[in-house]
Design a protein around this motif. Structure first.
Motif, PDB file in Angstrom:
ATOM      1  N   LEU A 143       0.833  -1.210   0.000  1.00 59.48           N
ATOM      2  CA  LEU A 143       0.000   0.000   0.000  1.00 59.48           C
ATOM      3  C   LEU A 143       0.867   1.260   0.000  1.00 59.48           C
ATOM      4  O   LEU A 143       0.568   2.226  -0.710  1.00 59.48           O
ATOM      5  N   TYR A 144       1.952   1.229   0.797  1.00 58.93           N
ATOM      6  CA  TYR A 144       2.815   2.409   0.871  1.00 58.93           C
ATOM      7  C   TYR A 144       3.493   2.680  -0.467  1.00 58.93           C
ATOM      8  O   TYR A 144       3.519   3.822  -0.940  1.00 58.93           O
ATOM      9  N   GLU A 145       4.033   1.612  -1.077  1.00 57.93           N
ATOM     10  CA  GLU A 145       4.764   1.791  -2.327  1.00 57.93           C
ATOM     11  C   GLU A 145       3.843   2.109  -3.492  1.00 57.93           C
ATOM     12  O   GLU A 145       4.210   2.866  -4.395  1.00 57.93           O
ATOM     13  N   SER A 146       2.640   1.535  -3.498  1.00 54.40           N
ATOM     14  CA  SER A 146       1.757   1.687  -4.657  1.00 54.40           C
ATOM     15  C   SER A 146       0.766   2.839  -4.524  1.00 54.40           C
ATOM     16  O   SER A 146       0.277   3.349  -5.529  1.00 54.40           O
ATOM     17  N   ILE A 147       0.463   3.266  -3.280  1.00 43.11           N
ATOM     18  CA  ILE A 147      -0.562   4.302  -3.103  1.00 43.11           C
ATOM     19  C   ILE A 147      -0.045   5.468  -2.269  1.00 43.11           C
ATOM     20  O   ILE A 147      -0.037   6.616  -2.725  1.00 43.11           O
ATOM     21  N   LEU A 148       0.403   5.173  -1.031  1.00 44.81           N
ATOM     22  CA  LEU A 148       0.751   6.263  -0.121  1.00 44.81           C
ATOM     23  C   LEU A 148       1.949   7.066  -0.613  1.00 44.81           C
ATOM     24  O   LEU A 148       1.909   8.300  -0.650  1.00 44.81           O
ATOM     25  N   LYS A 149       3.029   6.376  -0.989  1.00 48.32           N
ATOM     26  CA  LYS A 149       4.237   7.082  -1.432  1.00 48.32           C
ATOM     27  C   LYS A 149       3.989   7.865  -2.722  1.00 48.32           C
ATOM     28  O   LYS A 149       4.367   9.033  -2.814  1.00 48.32           O
ATOM     29  N   PRO A 150       3.371   7.239  -3.772  1.00 49.58           N
ATOM     30  CA  PRO A 150       3.083   8.035  -4.977  1.00 49.58           C
ATOM     31  C   PRO A 150       2.185   9.237  -4.686  1.00 49.58           C
ATOM     32  O   PRO A 150       2.384  10.314  -5.247  1.00 49.58           O
ATOM     33  N   PHE A 151       1.198   9.039  -3.783  1.00 55.16           N
ATOM     34  CA  PHE A 151       0.318  10.158  -3.450  1.00 55.16           C
ATOM     35  C   PHE A 151       1.096  11.264  -2.743  1.00 55.16           C
ATOM     36  O   PHE A 151       0.900  12.450  -3.012  1.00 55.16           O
ATOM     37  N   LYS A 152       2.004  10.860  -1.821  1.00 62.69           N
ATOM     38  CA  LYS A 152       2.829  11.835  -1.122  1.00 62.69           C
ATOM     39  C   LYS A 152       3.738  12.573  -2.105  1.00 62.69           C
ATOM     40  O   LYS A 152       3.914  13.790  -2.012  1.00 62.69           O
TER      41      LYS A 152
END
Length: 415
Positions: A143-152
């Motif tokens: 989730l962090y690599e695919s959603i949270l980090k790109p969103f950040k």
């Protein structure tokens, strides 16, 4: 690992946990001694009653009379009364020897089995819980690599674009959830950059036109003014002198209006608001990292203190400095920071060819560019904007050559 695989593994782990627990519990409820051996035990005791050395020894059991008195026991790990046998769920057998009845209490080891099963269930739950925790950790990483980090990243990128920095590309990863959106976002950045370039070219043309017109107008106006002054000096008639004086004043008025027109086309930066406040010096680590998208800045340390600065404008200053180093020097960047008097000084040094010493005092002026910039895009506003912003934060900027390289030092007031 895709989400569906993680979800399936999590469901399977729950199923395994439930199935193993049920099997272990059923194992307790279904446990019973071998009926054939129980019958052999009963027959052996009955036939050899009072001959203890001949009693079968393959089970743990005790023998009681009908008054609950102990007659015989194979070990201490057996029931010694009828109540205890009921409590331990032992097998109770009544035998008749010479008309006297006795009870055989056979230990079924239920408590031992329950304890073992409880340990097995606990171990199973712990192992599967650790496995589930591992799966959840993988899922969080996903989730962090695919959603949270790109969103950040996009959030920070949008902030950079809103501040006017359109040169930094947004890294695209079509494998994550925001892949297509990221690509569209970067296309938008490219279009905005093109539009801004066209706008800049149009403004440059306008400024060039204004500069040419002001020069073309000022030249004949200067001639008119000189002629009117001469006419005023040699005229003997007061009425003629008044005419020449009027012409002279109108020439001055035209000259002032043309100068104001030229200056007004170059004063757009005066409309930008600068709002400095108290910041921790560690914020510079983040600002430099945000600007150093090519990772050319070498390791550095910044003294801990409080500075007086506008975070957004300071980001633009550092963007301009590092971007210039990328564009003209194309080398690594050495950062050195020290506290000097009431200022925090941060020096950005590249290892390029530097600039002509004669040009140094002029580089912070509008539309001033060094000789080394002829083959690069730009209009000569980066260092001017940086100086304007630092002035608004009560800071300073200094330019100097190194051997080799070029140094841009910014000084931020310490609170």
């Amino acid at each position: 690992m895709k989400r569906i695989y993680l979800f399936i593994l999590m469901i399977l782990s729950f199923i395994v946990e439930i199935v193993v627990s049920i099997i272990l519990l059923l194992n307790v409820n279904n446990y019973q001694n071998d009926t054939v051996k129980i019958n052999e035990l009963t027959y052996g005791v009955k036939e050899n009653f009072n001959q203890e050395e001949l009693y079968p020894k393959y089970y743990t059991y005790s023998i009681l009379d009908m008054d609950d008195n102990l007659i015989y026991k194979t070990s201490d790990n057996t029931s010694l009364s009828l109540n205890e046998a009921y409590k331990n769920k032992d097998t109770i057998i009544t035998i008749n020897v010479s008309g006297v009845e006795y009870r055989i209490l056979v230990n079924n080891r239920i408590n031992e089995i329950i304890e073992q099963n409880n340990k097995s269930i606990l171990i199973t739950i712990i192992v599967i819980s650790l496995f589930q925790l591992f799966i959840l950790s993988l899922y969080y990483i996903y989730l962090y690599e695919s959603i949270l980090k790109p969103f950040k990243d996009m959030k920070g990128y949008a902030s950079r674009i809103s501040s006017g920095n359109l040169d930094v590309p947004l890294k695209m990863d079509r494998g994550n959830t925001f892949g297509a959106f990221t690509e569209s976002f970067d296309i938008m950045r490219e279009e905005l950059k093109k539009a801004r370039k066209k706008e800049k070219e149009a403004n440059d043309s306008k400024r060039e036109l204004v500069a040419k017109l002001s020069h073309d107008i000022k030249t004949p106006v200067a001639s008119i003014k000189s002629t009117s002054e001469l006419g005023y000096a040699i005229s003997k008639d007061e009425k003629d002198k008044a005419y020449f004086d009027t012409i002279n004043k109108k020439a001055d008025q035209i000259n002032t209006l043309v100068s104001n027109l030229l200056i007004s086309s170059l004063e757009d930066l005066d409309e930008i608001k600068i709002n400095p406040s108290k910041l921790d010096s560690y914020v510079l680590y983040e600002l430099i990292k945000n600007s150093d998208y090519l990772l050319k800045v070498e390791k550095y340390n910044i003294p801990e203190c409080k500075i007086y600065a506008d975070r957004l404008r300071l980001q633009q200053v550092i963007d301009n400095i590092i971007s210039n180093s990328y564009k003209y020097a194309k080398t690594n960047i050495h950062v050195e920071s020290n506290i000097i008097d009431d200022y925090l000084s941060i020096e950005f040094r590249d290892y390029g060819y530097g600039v002509n010493p004669i040009e140094l005092p002029l580089l912070t002026e509008k539309f001033r560019r060094g000789e080394n910039s002829k083959n690069e895009d730009g209009v000569g506003l980066g260092l001017y904007i940086s100086k304007t912003f630092l002035d608004g934060m009560e800071g300073q900027i200094e330019l100097k050559n190194a051997n080799p390289g070029f140094i841009v030092a910014i000084k931020l007031r310490i609170i």
